[in-house]
Design a protein around this motif. Structure first.
Motif, PDB file in Angstrom:
ATOM      1  N   TYR A  44       0.879   6.216 -11.999  1.00 27.06           N
ATOM      2  CA  TYR A  44      -0.243   5.723 -11.948  1.00 27.06           C
ATOM      3  C   TYR A  44       0.176   4.326 -11.308  1.00 27.06           C
ATOM      4  O   TYR A  44       0.956   3.532 -11.425  1.00 27.06           O
ATOM      5  CB  TYR A  44      -1.085   5.215 -13.237  1.00 27.06           C
ATOM      6  CG  TYR A  44      -1.317   6.315 -14.048  1.00 27.06           C
ATOM      7  CD1 TYR A  44      -2.694   6.307 -13.716  1.00 27.06           C
ATOM      8  CD2 TYR A  44      -0.601   6.686 -15.228  1.00 27.06           C
ATOM      9  CE1 TYR A  44      -3.782   7.216 -14.108  1.00 27.06           C
ATOM     10  CE2 TYR A  44      -1.176   8.094 -15.718  1.00 27.06           C
ATOM     11  CZ  TYR A  44      -2.864   8.092 -15.592  1.00 27.06           C
ATOM     12  OH  TYR A  44      -3.726   9.143 -16.419  1.00 27.06           O
ATOM     13  N   ALA A  45      -1.047   3.427 -10.234  1.00 28.76           N
ATOM     14  CA  ALA A  45      -0.400   2.547  -9.282  1.00 28.76           C
ATOM     15  C   ALA A  45      -2.028   1.584  -9.255  1.00 28.76           C
ATOM     16  O   ALA A  45      -2.946   2.830  -9.204  1.00 28.76           O
ATOM     17  CB  ALA A  45       0.157   3.665  -7.930  1.00 28.76           C
ATOM     18  N   THR A  46      -1.916   0.915  -8.431  1.00 25.13           N
ATOM     19  CA  THR A  46      -2.697  -0.069  -8.232  1.00 25.13           C
ATOM     20  C   THR A  46      -2.307  -1.025  -7.705  1.00 25.13           C
ATOM     21  O   THR A  46      -0.278  -1.581  -6.928  1.00 25.13           O
ATOM     22  CB  THR A  46      -2.969  -0.933  -9.523  1.00 25.13           C
ATOM     23  OG1 THR A  46      -2.325  -1.781 -10.365  1.00 25.13           O
ATOM     24  CG2 THR A  46      -3.993  -0.008 -10.848  1.00 25.13           C
ATOM     25  N   PHE A  47      -3.118  -2.100  -6.743  1.00 21.88           N
ATOM     26  CA  PHE A  47      -2.242  -1.888  -5.367  1.00 21.88           C
ATOM     27  C   PHE A  47      -3.696  -3.494  -5.204  1.00 21.88           C
ATOM     28  O   PHE A  47      -4.879  -3.112  -4.633  1.00 21.88           O
ATOM     29  CB  PHE A  47      -2.569  -1.466  -4.374  1.00 21.88           C
ATOM     30  CG  PHE A  47      -2.484  -2.409  -3.095  1.00 21.88           C
ATOM     31  CD1 PHE A  47      -1.540  -3.047  -2.484  1.00 21.88           C
ATOM     32  CD2 PHE A  47      -3.870  -3.098  -2.038  1.00 21.88           C
ATOM     33  CE1 PHE A  47      -0.962  -3.898  -1.138  1.00 21.88           C
ATOM     34  CE2 PHE A  47      -4.114  -3.586  -0.738  1.00 21.88           C
ATOM     35  CZ  PHE A  47      -2.233  -3.703  -0.429  1.00 21.88           C
ATOM     36  N   MET A  48      -2.786  -4.643  -5.337  1.00 21.81           N
ATOM     37  CA  MET A  48      -4.427  -5.701  -5.337  1.00 21.81           C
ATOM     38  C   MET A  48      -3.396  -6.373  -4.374  1.00 21.81           C
ATOM     39  O   MET A  48      -3.030  -7.659  -4.120  1.00 21.81           O
ATOM     40  CB  MET A  48      -4.089  -6.707  -6.750  1.00 21.81           C
ATOM     41  CG  MET A  48      -4.635  -7.956  -6.577  1.00 21.81           C
ATOM     42  SD  MET A  48      -7.074  -7.088  -7.164  1.00 21.81           S
ATOM     43  CE  MET A  48      -6.712  -7.630  -8.843  1.00 21.81           C
ATOM     44  N   ALA A  59       2.388   1.835  -3.409  1.00 23.42           N
ATOM     45  CA  ALA A  59       1.103   2.372  -4.387  1.00 23.42           C
ATOM     46  C   ALA A  59       0.784   4.641  -3.891  1.00 23.42           C
ATOM     47  O   ALA A  59       1.277   4.826  -4.997  1.00 23.42           O
ATOM     48  CB  ALA A  59      -0.132   1.695  -4.290  1.00 23.42           C
ATOM     49  N   GLU A  60       1.578   3.940  -2.457  1.00 24.53           N
ATOM     50  CA  GLU A  60       0.658   5.336  -2.377  1.00 24.53           C
ATOM     51  C   GLU A  60       1.265   6.554  -2.924  1.00 24.53           C
ATOM     52  O   GLU A  60       1.212   7.750  -3.297  1.00 24.53           O
ATOM     53  CB  GLU A  60       0.073   5.426  -0.948  1.00 24.53           C
ATOM     54  CG  GLU A  60      -1.032   5.424  -0.359  1.00 24.53           C
ATOM     55  CD  GLU A  60      -1.442   4.913   0.955  1.00 24.53           C
ATOM     56  OE1 GLU A  60      -0.239   5.161   2.049  1.00 24.53           O
ATOM     57  OE2 GLU A  60      -2.639   4.823   1.320  1.00 24.53           O
ATOM     58  N   PRO A  85      -4.860  -5.947 -14.103  1.00 26.56           N
ATOM     59  CA  PRO A  85      -4.356  -5.676 -13.002  1.00 26.56           C
ATOM     60  C   PRO A  85      -3.995  -6.847 -12.579  1.00 26.56           C
ATOM     61  O   PRO A  85      -3.870  -7.111 -11.253  1.00 26.56           O
ATOM     62  CB  PRO A  85      -5.125  -4.830 -11.241  1.00 26.56           C
ATOM     63  CG  PRO A  85      -6.881  -5.041 -12.154  1.00 26.56           C
ATOM     64  CD  PRO A  85      -6.718  -5.316 -13.924  1.00 26.56           C
ATOM     65  N   ALA A 104       1.491   7.127  -6.775  1.00 26.40           N
ATOM     66  CA  ALA A 104       0.440   7.806  -6.523  1.00 26.40           C
ATOM     67  C   ALA A 104       0.731   9.387  -6.681  1.00 26.40           C
ATOM     68  O   ALA A 104       0.488  10.300  -7.595  1.00 26.40           O
ATOM     69  CB  ALA A 104      -0.881   7.725  -6.521  1.00 26.40           C
ATOM     70  N   THR A 154       1.064  -1.178  -0.037  1.00 21.26           N
ATOM     71  CA  THR A 154      -0.193  -0.568   0.108  1.00 21.26           C
ATOM     72  C   THR A 154       0.870   1.192   0.377  1.00 21.26           C
ATOM     73  O   THR A 154       0.189   1.849  -0.371  1.00 21.26           O
ATOM     74  CB  THR A 154      -1.126   0.085   1.132  1.00 21.26           C
ATOM     75  OG1 THR A 154      -1.677  -1.014   1.244  1.00 21.26           O
ATOM     76  CG2 THR A 154      -1.539   1.417   1.189  1.00 21.26           C
ATOM     77  N   ILE A 166      -3.507   2.662 -16.201  1.00 19.19           N
ATOM     78  CA  ILE A 166      -3.156   0.828 -15.841  1.00 19.19           C
ATOM     79  C   ILE A 166      -4.848   0.223 -16.433  1.00 19.19           C
ATOM     80  O   ILE A 166      -4.915   0.335 -15.752  1.00 19.19           O
ATOM     81  CB  ILE A 166      -2.304   0.447 -14.714  1.00 19.19           C
ATOM     82  CG1 ILE A 166      -1.099   1.155 -14.249  1.00 19.19           C
ATOM     83  CG2 ILE A 166      -3.081  -1.828 -14.169  1.00 19.19           C
ATOM     84  CD1 ILE A 166      -0.841   1.413 -12.727  1.00 19.19           C
TER      85      ILE A 166
END
Lengths: 180, 355
Positions: A32-36, A23-24, A62, A27, A20, A59
């Motif tokens: 661009y960011a995704t956290f899965m 990703a934060e 994901p 950002a 997290t 993105i």
């Protein structure tokens, strides 16, 4: 550029929190960011994994089948996820806990005793930050200094935590840089 | 306000509050617990109420109660929990009450799995409860789209006096990505003519809301609801038509599946493959027009990609395509996620005539 990262470890090793934070921070730095996250039914002690994608462009999927970098926080996650690392990918492994000999020859390995380093720099719980330092420095996904700025912001009321994190991140980055 | 990183369930919860939601009732179930958790903190901040009901049935009926007095009310759950609420959702429609329902879906049937799946398409679009009512069903594929659709959902629900469904899978519910939040909506200040309660104390005829029609009237309601659903098809369809102009191959996918498919399509386009995608954003009303305007002299095949097995949207695709082109399907199911390589390979098989 699109960086796909899988962080694997056991519950309590800060896998989700470091994913997290990463990703934060990406950002906050205009990427661009995704956290899965993928949670099993277990909690503490069970396996934990997350996928973080950092990219200059928006993105779309994901759900990569294979990732460019694997951070293996322990032996179990190394074994479970090593085949999800793509050819030519980078394995960042916590040699304090990963005891296997890496059999793959088509990947680059950044090995560091993150638990020991974290302990030396003040708190064993910062092993995840040590690993992120090594990841950022060896892949160039983001400048470790930018990540540090996000940590400073996040822990602005806890100066001692900031200092421990800085030492952990720097030490990890130092080792990561040598193998970049 | 700039873009911030938010988790799917929390982004939807915040968007609902910004869109006017002031009452939430629900019962815990994975993978949507972050939504009620967020609401339990957020609603009191804006003068709203959060209730964790003793069951799904209790919760949906509390939503019914809140809706009767004009409070923008919602509930959320995941697949088996939504099934338990289906009776109450039918009652909402039967009593002409607006409400927002969110299904963060997981694998089924039965208790299934806590992992994500898109296995509730048929339930959402054909029969969200007994009695033959329909709902507008929104299926966002990004968190920004989820925020935008949720934000406006109560406007549709109140316009139609009918519940609205947002359907996302557990993966989008737990992913974190960038969203830009809209400003807080002004709530309506005047009481609608049907709402219960008499805040001004004026003398007027007593109002009643019910979903039971012991004598005449129910057929009229059925007709009105039927006409309303036809009007949705004319006015409220939302769809993304991606690279369709010269497409010989047309992927059909929604939600998380559409994201994975789009990645594959973009890659194939770079290799010169004439492939595009129809992405329904409203699953009901289904974007029939996008299929009708295709040049069937050009289209060689459709590929329906869903995170469920067997495919469910295929029936709606087939009703438009008829026998003008073959329809192939690819999916993963039971909590196994779609992935980039699997989707690309499935499409390539069709291209090579091996499917």
């Amino acid at each position: 550029m699109k960086n796909t990262l899988l962080v694997g470890g056991s519950g309590g090793q800060g896998v989700m929190s470091v994913g997290t934070m990463l990703a934060e921070s990406a950002a906050e730095n205009g990427k661009y960011a995704t956290f899965m996250p993928v949670y099993g039914p277990e909690q503490r002690g069970g396996s934990a994994r997350c996928t973080v994608i950092i990219s200059d462009d928006e993105i779309m999927s994901p759900l990569p089948k294979k990732v460019k970098t694997l951070i293996a926080m322990n032996e179990q996650s190394y074994k479970k996820f090593i085949n999800e690392l793509e050819e030519g990918g980078i394995l960042v492994m916590n040699s304090s806990r990963v005891t296997s000999t890496v059999a793959r020859e088509d990947i680059r390995i950044v090995s560091l005793p993150a638990d020991d380093i974290a302990l030396e720099t003040g708190n064993i719980r910062n092993a995840n930050i040590v690993m992120i330092g090594a990841y950022l420095a060896s892949t160039g996904a983001m400048d470790p200094a930018e990540f540090m700025k996000s940590l400073e912001h996040k822990f602005k009321n806890k100066p001692e935590v900031i200092e421990q994190n800085r030492k952990a991140l720097d030490k990890g980055a130092e080792i990561g840089k040598q193998t970049s | 306000m700039g873009k911030i990183l938010m988790k799917g369930c929390e982004a939807i919860a915040e968007a609902a509050v910004l869109g006017g939601c002031r009452f939430y009732a629900g019962y815990p179930i994975t993978p949507q617990n972050e939504l009620p958790e967020y609401m339990s903190v957020r609603l009191p901040e804006v003068g709203g109420d959060f209730v964790q009901g003793e069951s799904e049935v209790a919760s949906i009926n509390m939503v019914y109660g809140a809706a009767t007095v004009g409070t923008r009310a919602m509930t959320s759950s995941s697949s088996p929990g939504i099934a338990l609420k289906s009776e109450g959702i039918s009652y909402l429609s039967g009593a002409n009450l607006p409400a927002l329902i969110v299904n963060v879906s997981r694998g089924g049937p039965g208790l299934g799995t806590i992992q994500p799946a898109q296995s509730d398409y048929l339930q959402a679009t054909k029969a969200m409860g007994h009695g033959g009512f329909r709902m507008i069903v929104f299926a966002p594929y990004s968190l920004q789209e989820a925020v935008d659709l949720t934000y406006n959902a109560f406007d549709y629900a109140e316009r139609d006096r009918n519940p609205v469904l947002i359907l996302i899978d557990g993966a989008l519910g737990s992913i974190k990505e960038l969203v830009e939040l809209p400003p807080m909506k002004e709530l309506p200040t005047e009481q609608a003519k049907w709402q219960l309660g008499n805040p001004t104390g004026e003398k007027r005829v007593a109002r009643m809301l019910t979903s039971i029609y012991p004598e005449a009237g129910l057929e009229t309601l059925n007709r009105t609801k039927g006409e309303m659903a036809v009007a949705w098809g004319e006015n409220d369809v939302m769809v993304e038509e991606f690279l369709l102009d010269d497409a010989e191959y047309v992927v059909v996918a929604y939600g998380i599946a559409a994201r994975v498919a789009k990645e594959a399509i973009t890659g194939l386009r770079e290799k010169g493959v004439k492939i595009g995608m129809i992405r329904p954003i409203t699953l009901f009303p289904f974007p029939k027009g996008s299929f009708r305007k295709l040049d069937y002299g050009k289209v060689k095949a459709f590929i329906d990609i869903e995170m469920t097995v067997p495919a469910q949207m295929r029936d709606d695709i087939a009703l438009e395509v008829l026998d003008r082109a073959p329809i192939y399907e690819y999916g993963r199911s039971g909590g196994v996620l779609l992935d980039d390589d699997g989707v690309l390979e499935a499409i390539e098989k069709v291209l090579e005539g091996e499917a």
